[in-house]
Design a protein around this motif. Sequence first.
Motif, mmCIF file in Angstrom:
data_model
loop_
_atom_site.group_PDB
_atom_site.id
_atom_site.type_symbol
_atom_site.label_atom_id
_atom_site.label_comp_id
_atom_site.label_asym_id
_atom_site.label_seq_id
_atom_site.Cartn_x
_atom_site.Cartn_y
_atom_site.Cartn_z
ATOM 1 N N THR A 10 0.888 -1.131 -0.035
ATOM 2 C CA THR A 10 -0.083 -0.007 -0.085
ATOM 3 C C THR A 10 0.882 1.299 0.012
ATOM 4 O O THR A 10 0.489 2.266 -0.788
ATOM 5 N N ALA A 11 1.859 1.346 0.651
ATOM 6 C CA ALA A 11 2.811 2.328 0.646
ATOM 7 C C ALA A 11 3.560 2.644 -0.465
ATOM 8 O O ALA A 11 3.544 3.898 -1.093
ATOM 9 N N SER A 54 8.416 9.750 3.128
ATOM 10 C CA SER A 54 7.907 9.095 4.359
ATOM 11 C C SER A 54 7.236 7.558 3.602
ATOM 12 O O SER A 54 7.420 6.531 4.321
ATOM 13 N N LEU A 55 6.648 7.635 2.868
ATOM 14 C CA LEU A 55 6.017 6.329 2.175
ATOM 15 C C LEU A 55 7.342 5.252 1.705
ATOM 16 O O LEU A 55 6.944 4.263 1.913
ATOM 17 N N LYS A 56 8.100 5.780 1.258
ATOM 18 C CA LYS A 56 9.431 5.033 0.838
ATOM 19 C C LYS A 56 9.940 4.340 2.156
ATOM 20 O O LYS A 56 10.296 2.930 1.956
ATOM 21 N N LEU A 57 10.182 5.067 3.060
ATOM 22 C CA LEU A 57 10.617 4.572 4.363
ATOM 23 C C LEU A 57 9.921 3.595 4.841
ATOM 24 O O LEU A 57 10.356 2.512 5.361
ATOM 25 N N PHE A 58 8.633 3.905 4.986
ATOM 26 C CA PHE A 58 7.630 2.823 5.636
ATOM 27 C C PHE A 58 7.432 1.608 4.782
ATOM 28 O O PHE A 58 7.535 0.532 5.308
ATOM 29 N N GLU A 59 7.740 1.603 3.337
ATOM 30 C CA GLU A 59 7.669 0.498 2.833
ATOM 31 C C GLU A 59 8.983 -0.205 3.076
ATOM 32 O O GLU A 59 8.767 -1.730 3.256
ATOM 33 N N ILE A 90 9.038 -2.632 15.445
ATOM 34 C CA ILE A 90 8.642 -1.619 14.175
ATOM 35 C C ILE A 90 9.256 0.038 14.654
ATOM 36 O O ILE A 90 9.980 0.552 14.008
ATOM 37 N N ASN A 91 8.950 0.285 15.975
ATOM 38 C CA ASN A 91 9.142 1.602 16.385
ATOM 39 C C ASN A 91 10.635 1.647 16.552
ATOM 40 O O ASN A 91 10.956 2.904 16.652
ATOM 41 N N ALA A 92 11.438 0.846 16.924
ATOM 42 C CA ALA A 92 12.821 0.893 16.853
ATOM 43 C C ALA A 92 13.366 0.933 15.393
ATOM 44 O O ALA A 92 14.848 1.124 15.506
ATOM 45 N N ASN A 93 12.600 0.227 14.641
ATOM 46 C CA ASN A 93 13.443 0.288 13.141
ATOM 47 C C ASN A 93 13.960 1.641 12.560
ATOM 48 O O ASN A 93 13.061 2.485 12.583
ATOM 49 N N SER A 94 15.068 1.689 11.825
ATOM 50 C CA SER A 94 15.560 3.157 11.383
ATOM 51 C C SER A 94 14.895 3.466 10.478
ATOM 52 O O SER A 94 14.403 4.857 10.225
ATOM 53 N N PHE A 95 14.374 2.654 9.482
ATOM 54 C CA PHE A 95 13.504 2.912 8.434
ATOM 55 C C PHE A 95 12.460 3.686 8.902
ATOM 56 O O PHE A 95 11.656 4.627 8.307
ATOM 57 N N TYR A 96 11.408 2.897 9.713
ATOM 58 C CA TYR A 96 10.269 3.523 10.154
ATOM 59 C C TYR A 96 10.519 4.638 10.900
ATOM 60 O O TYR A 96 9.662 5.658 10.619
ATOM 61 N N LYS A 97 11.313 5.016 11.840
ATOM 62 C CA LYS A 97 11.609 6.305 12.505
ATOM 63 C C LYS A 97 11.897 7.356 11.655
ATOM 64 O O LYS A 97 11.539 8.445 11.886
ATOM 65 N N GLN A 98 12.648 7.279 10.470
ATOM 66 C CA GLN A 98 12.931 8.222 9.704
ATOM 67 C C GLN A 98 11.620 8.519 9.086
ATOM 68 O O GLN A 98 11.158 9.834 8.512
ATOM 69 N N GLY A 99 10.854 7.561 8.665
ATOM 70 C CA GLY A 99 9.604 7.762 7.811
ATOM 71 C C GLY A 99 8.588 8.570 8.718
ATOM 72 O O GLY A 99 7.905 9.181 8.443
ATOM 73 N N LEU A 100 8.594 8.272 10.078
ATOM 74 C CA LEU A 100 7.452 8.784 10.900
ATOM 75 C C LEU A 100 7.862 10.421 10.805
ATOM 76 O O LEU A 100 7.073 11.042 10.842
ATOM 77 N N ALA A 101 9.276 10.574 11.002
ATOM 78 C CA ALA A 101 9.562 12.057 10.995
ATOM 79 C C ALA A 101 9.410 12.662 9.940
ATOM 80 O O ALA A 101 8.752 13.957 9.905
ATOM 81 N N HIS A 102 9.436 12.147 8.678
ATOM 82 C CA HIS A 102 9.036 12.934 7.392
ATOM 83 C C HIS A 102 7.635 12.870 7.464
ATOM 84 O O HIS A 102 7.191 14.066 6.838
ATOM 85 N N ALA A 103 6.926 12.160 7.541
ATOM 86 C CA ALA A 103 5.245 12.465 7.763
ATOM 87 C C ALA A 103 4.793 13.541 8.527
ATOM 88 O O ALA A 103 3.990 14.183 8.105
#
Length: 306
Positions: A107-108, A137-142, A164-177
Motif C-alpha cells: 500500500t505504501a 515517508s512512504l518510501k521509508l515505511f515501505e 517496528i518503532n525501533a526500526n531506523s527506516f520506520y523512525k525516519q519515515g515517521l519524522a518525514h510524515a
Amino acid sequence: MEKRLNRSDLMFSLAFLLMLVIAIGAFFYGVKVGTDRTEAKYAEEPSKAAAADSQPNAYQQQDLVSFYHTVFLSYREFQNEWLAAQNKWLSDPTSDRSAAMKELAKTAKRKYDAIKGVYVAPISPQLQNSQTDYLKSLKLFEEGLGELATTANEGSPQSTLDKINANSFYKQGLAHALTAQQEYFASMLKWAETVDMDIQGDFVSPDVLSISKWKSLPLIVKIKLSSDFMSQQASLNEYLPHDLTAKIDQFINSGQADKRKIKSFNAIAELLTSTEAVNEGYFVDVKTRFYDNQLLPQLPFFSAGK
C-alpha cells in the motif's frame, strides 16, 4: 555668351546632389526608426504588465484543495490502514501480522507512486516540501515494514510494535510524515496571509506560549502551532492539528486550565496528548460553538461534510 560647365564642376554638382539626397534619406529613416522604437516600447510595457498579472499567486486556495485530494488523502489512506492494523493486532493476538505488514508495504508503494505523479507548482515551496516529505515517508515505511514482515508473527503483538518503532527506516519515515503534515498546515497560514493582511504568515511560537497570548491568536495561527507541536511528538495519530486546537480551546473555556493552574499552551497540549484526550473529528463537533466566522480555507476536513 553662356559659360559651359567643365567636367570637374559637373562632377562636384552631382556629388553634392547625391550627398543631399542621402542626408535627407538618412534623416527620415532616423525619424522612422525612432518612432518605431518608441511605439514598440510603449506596446511592450502593457504586455509585460499583462504577463505579470497572468502569473499565478502562491498558496491559492485551489492549490490547497488540490493538494488535499491528490497528496494528503493518499497518504492518510495509508496511515489509517496502518493505525487500524495496530489496533487489530492488540485486540486479536492471533491475527496474521506478517501478511498485514506485507500488504501495508505494498500500500505504501502504491501511494508513493500516486503522489509522485502529482504536479505541485514551485511557486508554493512549502506545498512542494510537504509532497517531498510524504514521498520520503512512504518510501521509508515501505522499506521498514517490508524488512520486518517475515518475523512479525514471532512473539506478542506489542513486541512486534516495539521492533517496528525501533526500526531506523520506520523512525525516519515517521519524522518525514510529521514534517509533511506540518508543512501543509504552514501553507494554510501562508494562504491566510494573502487574505488577511493582519495575519503573519511566518508566525513562530515562542518556546513557551502563554494562555493569554494563545487566546488572542486567529484560529488559523492556532492550528499551525498545534501542527508544530504534533511534529515534535514522534507518533502518528488519527486526529489532526485542528482537532487538538479545538480541544485546547475547550479545555481553557471550561475553566480546567485555571483549576489546574496551567499557564501555557504547551502544558495543555502535553496533557491532552499524553492522556489520549483528543479525538479525530472533534473540531467539526465544536466548530459552530467556538469558531463562527473564523478565517479558514475551504478544505473538507474543516467541515462536517468531509
